[in-house]
Motif scaffolding. Structure first.
Motif, PDB file in Angstrom:
ATOM      1  N   ASP A   1      -3.316  -6.816   6.695  1.00  0.00           N
ATOM      2  CA  ASP A   1      -1.927  -6.478   6.609  1.00  0.00           C
ATOM      3  C   ASP A   1      -1.521  -5.300   6.084  1.00  0.00           C
ATOM      4  O   ASP A   1      -1.611  -4.710   5.088  1.00  0.00           O
ATOM      5  N   TYR A   2      -1.116  -4.630   7.255  1.00  0.00           N
ATOM      6  CA  TYR A   2      -0.794  -3.003   7.308  1.00  0.00           C
ATOM      7  C   TYR A   2       0.146  -2.796   6.425  1.00  0.00           C
ATOM      8  O   TYR A   2       0.374  -1.707   5.816  1.00  0.00           O
ATOM      9  N   GLN A   3       0.957  -3.714   6.092  1.00  0.00           N
ATOM     10  CA  GLN A   3       2.300  -3.490   5.323  1.00  0.00           C
ATOM     11  C   GLN A   3       1.842  -3.495   3.634  1.00  0.00           C
ATOM     12  O   GLN A   3       2.713  -2.694   2.966  1.00  0.00           O
ATOM     13  N   ARG A   4       1.104  -4.391   3.235  1.00  0.00           N
ATOM     14  CA  ARG A   4       0.475  -4.452   2.175  1.00  0.00           C
ATOM     15  C   ARG A   4      -0.701  -3.325   1.804  1.00  0.00           C
ATOM     16  O   ARG A   4      -0.884  -3.181   0.483  1.00  0.00           O
ATOM     17  N   ILE A   5      -1.516  -3.205   2.634  1.00  0.00           N
ATOM     18  CA  ILE A   5      -2.621  -2.578   2.089  1.00  0.00           C
ATOM     19  C   ILE A   5      -2.386  -1.157   1.094  1.00  0.00           C
ATOM     20  O   ILE A   5      -3.105  -1.081   0.218  1.00  0.00           O
ATOM     21  N   THR A   6      -1.729  -0.513   1.555  1.00  0.00           N
ATOM     22  CA  THR A   6      -1.377   0.865   1.091  1.00  0.00           C
ATOM     23  C   THR A   6      -0.546   0.620  -0.274  1.00  0.00           C
ATOM     24  O   THR A   6      -1.075   1.327  -1.086  1.00  0.00           O
ATOM     25  N   LEU A   7       0.315  -0.169  -0.156  1.00  0.00           N
ATOM     26  CA  LEU A   7       1.017  -0.659  -1.554  1.00  0.00           C
ATOM     27  C   LEU A   7      -0.049  -1.031  -2.676  1.00  0.00           C
ATOM     28  O   LEU A   7      -0.024  -0.540  -3.659  1.00  0.00           O
ATOM     29  N   ASP A   8      -1.049  -1.875  -2.100  1.00  0.00           N
ATOM     30  CA  ASP A   8      -2.134  -2.288  -3.094  1.00  0.00           C
ATOM     31  C   ASP A   8      -3.196  -1.320  -3.656  1.00  0.00           C
ATOM     32  O   ASP A   8      -3.746  -1.062  -4.773  1.00  0.00           O
ATOM     33  N   LEU A   9      -3.654  -0.244  -2.516  1.00  0.00           N
ATOM     34  CA  LEU A   9      -4.374   0.897  -2.895  1.00  0.00           C
ATOM     35  C   LEU A   9      -3.320   1.731  -3.890  1.00  0.00           C
ATOM     36  O   LEU A   9      -4.165   2.326  -4.930  1.00  0.00           O
ATOM     37  N   ALA A  10      -2.454   1.772  -3.862  1.00  0.00           N
ATOM     38  CA  ALA A  10      -1.428   2.624  -4.798  1.00  0.00           C
ATOM     39  C   ALA A  10      -1.366   2.020  -6.259  1.00  0.00           C
ATOM     40  O   ALA A  10      -0.861   2.920  -7.317  1.00  0.00           O
ATOM     41  N   THR A  11      -1.344   0.637  -6.284  1.00  0.00           N
ATOM     42  CA  THR A  11      -1.073  -0.035  -7.432  1.00  0.00           C
ATOM     43  C   THR A  11      -2.355  -0.818  -8.063  1.00  0.00           C
ATOM     44  O   THR A  11      -2.897  -0.552  -9.115  1.00  0.00           O
ATOM     45  N   GLU A  12      -2.740  -1.827  -7.219  1.00  0.00           N
ATOM     46  CA  GLU A  12      -4.029  -2.421  -7.732  1.00  0.00           C
ATOM     47  C   GLU A  12      -5.161  -1.765  -7.869  1.00  0.00           C
ATOM     48  O   GLU A  12      -5.935  -2.092  -8.797  1.00  0.00           O
ATOM     49  N   TRP A  13      -5.603  -0.677  -7.277  1.00  0.00           N
ATOM     50  CA  TRP A  13      -6.829  -0.036  -7.084  1.00  0.00           C
ATOM     51  C   TRP A  13      -6.653   1.304  -8.121  1.00  0.00           C
ATOM     52  O   TRP A  13      -7.403   2.130  -8.121  1.00  0.00           O
ATOM     53  N   ARG A  14      -5.568   1.214  -9.203  1.00  0.00           N
ATOM     54  CA  ARG A  14      -5.225   2.386  -9.740  1.00  0.00           C
ATOM     55  C   ARG A  14      -6.362   2.841 -10.967  1.00  0.00           C
ATOM     56  O   ARG A  14      -6.731   3.994 -11.114  1.00  0.00           O
ATOM     57  N   ALA A  15      -7.430   1.653 -11.129  1.00  0.00           N
ATOM     58  CA  ALA A  15      -8.392   2.236 -12.174  1.00  0.00           C
ATOM     59  C   ALA A  15      -9.527   2.879 -11.415  1.00  0.00           C
ATOM     60  O   ALA A  15     -10.237   3.625 -12.205  1.00  0.00           O
ATOM     61  N   LEU A  16      -9.381   3.074 -10.132  1.00  0.00           N
ATOM     62  CA  LEU A  16     -10.346   3.766  -9.455  1.00  0.00           C
ATOM     63  C   LEU A  16      -9.889   5.075  -8.828  1.00  0.00           C
ATOM     64  O   LEU A  16     -10.478   5.861  -8.051  1.00  0.00           O
TER      65      LEU A  16
END
Length: 339
Positions: A133-148
């Motif tokens: 999901d190319y539209q969602r991947i980067t948004l999740d990297l910016a938000t869901e992956w914040r702890a890393l």
């Protein structure tokens, strides 16, 4: 990205269309889709040729996720078996142990009839595709992956600006990111002219906006800038000639050319761009448009490193954060792909 787009694209009865990503699971902090954010568990598969994959490459670097999310770089020339790992020793990805990205798709869904696209994130332990999901991947990297995220990582999707960012990104996607493809793969004159007109109409509006402010939304780099940049950096090299988006070149628009150079010279942007991969992919894979597979020698890339003067507009590229460190040796763009 694949033949004619990102691997999720094709033709309707008459007009070019881009299909939605088929595998849309999300990797989240709470693991609600069964894929929790975990350092070292996943591998991002990209092609440096692909604008959709390049979003993820830039975001991963800006956010400092190199230790948490490893990256595989595919050959820019895929074949009918999908994206190939021919750049790696033994022509296999050293982490996943596969020769073709399609193998990870097959482990997720045997006989999947759709295209094999990048960016894709693969679960390393199982070798199964998680999401394309190319539209969602980067948004999740910016938000869901914040702890890393690295210390000092920028906020690419600040909550207070998300409504405006989403609006700008939707306009950029429809008329620019996808618009160049609608022009390039048009099957008729009217369809082509309509798409081309929309591309330049939107670029002119964006130019007016960027004449007043350094970045698209707010005074820092956001996801909106990442998404516009990946089309602008390919514009003169492939979209102007190959996709016939030739009302004018990027270098002929003072505002957009300065904006693109500003981002290119910002750590995390230009140091991920491989012009050699970009040109070879578009001109040698899209044989329906370029049957000779001849790759043009131009354009001259020297201008990308010239002064841009955008500092006069103020702005803080990374907000309260800092620039990413040097590119890792194994991820450096080869000299032939740089200005």
């Amino acid at each position: 990205m694949n033949d004619g787009g990102d691997g999720n694209s094709g033709y309707g009865h008459r007009r070019f269309r881009r299909s939605r990503s088929h595998f849309r699971d999300r990797i989240t902090a709470d693991g609600r889709d069964g894929w929790p954010v975990t350092a070292g568990r996943y591998r991002l598969v990209v092609s440096r040729a692909c604008p959709w994959a390049s979003r993820a490459v830039i975001s991963r670097r800006l956010l400092g996720l190199e230790d948490a999310l490893s990256m595989a770089i595919a050959d820019p020339l895929q074949d009918d078996r999908s994206w190939r790992f021919t750049l790696d020793p033994g022509e296999r990805d050293p982490v996943l142990g596969i020769r073709f990205l399609g193998e990870a798709y097959d482990r997720r869904e045997t006989g999947y009839p759709g295209g094999v696209s990048v960016p894709a994130i693969v679960d390393v332990p199982s070798g199964r595709l998680v999401t394309n999901d190319y539209q969602r991947i980067t948004l999740d990297l910016a938000t869901e992956w914040r702890a890393l995220h690295r210390p000092g990582a920028p906020d690419l999707y600040p909550e207070e600006l998300r409504a405006e960012i989403d609006t700008v990104m939707a306009e950029v996607y429809e008329d620019v990111n996808n618009g160049v493809y609608r022009a390039g793969f048009a099957r008729g004159q009217e369809e082509y002219e309509e798409a081309c007109a929309a591309v330049f109409r939107r670029l002119e509006l964006l130019g007016s906006r960027l004449a007043r402010q350094r970045y698209l939304v707010g005074d820092t780099i956001t996801e909106a800038d990442v998404r516009l940049f990946t089309t602008l950096v390919r514009f003169d090299a492939v979209y102007h000639g190959h996709f016939k988006c030739n009302r004018w070149k990027l270098t002929e628009d003072p505002v957009l050319w300065a904006y693109a150079r500003d981002l290119y010279q910002t750590p995390g942007f230009g140091d991920t761009v491989d012009f050699d991969h970009i040109k070879r992919h578009y001109y040698q894979v899209h044989t329906g448009i370029n049957p000779t597979r001849i790759v043009p020698v131009g354009p001259d890339l020297a201008g990308w490193t010239t002064p841009h003067g955008r500092e006069r507009l103020g702005g803080r590229p990374f907000g309260n954060g800092t620039a990413p460190g040097p590119v890792r040796a194994q991820e450096e763009v080869p000299a032939r792909g740089r200005p």
